[in-house]
Design a protein around this motif. Sequence first.
Motif, short mmCIF file in Angstrom:
data_model
loop_
_atom_site.label_atom_id
_atom_site.label_comp_id
_atom_site.label_asym_id
_atom_site.label_seq_id
_atom_site.Cartn_x
_atom_site.Cartn_y
_atom_site.Cartn_z
N PRO A 8 55.96 42.86 80.44
CA PRO A 8 56.53 44.13 80.76
C PRO A 8 55.48 45.24 80.44
CG PRO A 8 58.22 43.15 79.72
CD PRO A 8 57.19 42.29 79.59
N ASP A 9 55.45 46.27 81.21
CA ASP A 9 54.64 47.41 81.10
C ASP A 9 54.79 47.93 79.54
OD1 ASP A 9 54.51 50.51 80.95
OD2 ASP A 9 53.15 49.89 82.63
N THR A 12 57.66 50.10 78.46
CA THR A 12 59.05 49.58 78.55
C THR A 12 59.46 48.87 77.44
OG1 THR A 12 58.69 49.04 81.03
CG2 THR A 12 60.47 48.06 79.89
N PHE A 52 57.81 42.22 75.42
CA PHE A 52 58.07 43.46 75.20
C PHE A 52 57.32 44.02 73.94
CE2 PHE A 52 61.53 42.37 77.88
CZ PHE A 52 61.73 43.43 78.47
N ARG A 116 61.73 39.76 82.42
CA ARG A 116 60.40 40.50 82.85
C ARG A 116 60.79 41.06 84.32
NH1 ARG A 116 58.41 35.47 81.17
NH2 ARG A 116 57.31 35.54 78.99
N ALA A 119 62.60 44.47 83.99
CA ALA A 119 61.44 45.40 83.31
C ALA A 119 60.49 45.84 84.54
CB ALA A 119 60.69 44.91 82.36
N ALA A 120 60.26 44.88 85.57
CA ALA A 120 59.40 45.26 86.54
C ALA A 120 60.01 45.98 87.53
CB ALA A 120 58.79 44.08 87.09
#
Length: 190
Positions: A8-9, A12, A52, A116, A119-120
């Motif tokens: 994840p970014d 996030t 994360f 993931r 999250a994306a």
Amino acid sequence: MNGSMPPPDRDTALILLAAGRSERFGGDKLSAHFRGKPLWEWAACCAEEAGFAHLYLVVGDHSKIRSRRNWHTIVNPDAARGMGTSIAAGVAAAAEHRRIVIALADMPMVDPDHLRLLAAGEGTVFTRQTDGSAGCPAAFDRASFGALRTLDGDRGARSLSLPDARIIDPGEHALVIDIDTPSELARYQD
């Protein structure tokens, strides 16, 4: 990390809800052993494996759970009023992030790639439950944080009118099994 999706970014966060009173279980279900470790640790390990960078654990003031390394523990003094208060407490703590994923500590079979994927995503994304309804894990962008912070009682995020909310399939419905009773814990041990 063993997934096919990128982590994840960094903006996030994942919020793991672990503040329930386990009334249908008849005791502290999150500390009950499941496949060799406490039930809640399966969800925590999944979030860690998903990659994360920011992890929040929401517990009740009655909780015996001790946080893991790299987790921020949020004590929800209103947990007895219902899951909505834990969502609100977690979102308040993670409000600096662009996006949040909310997961439940009694769902030991969720896959890191599914987290993931949530999250994306963009906007509100729920996971399709076995009955076809929207549920956890779910993801939200900052535009939803204000509404999530108003939750109270047993109302979860799906009770809100969130524009353009989507529901995605978990791939395997076994991934969305939650453990509420001792018989469910025993059924899924193998």
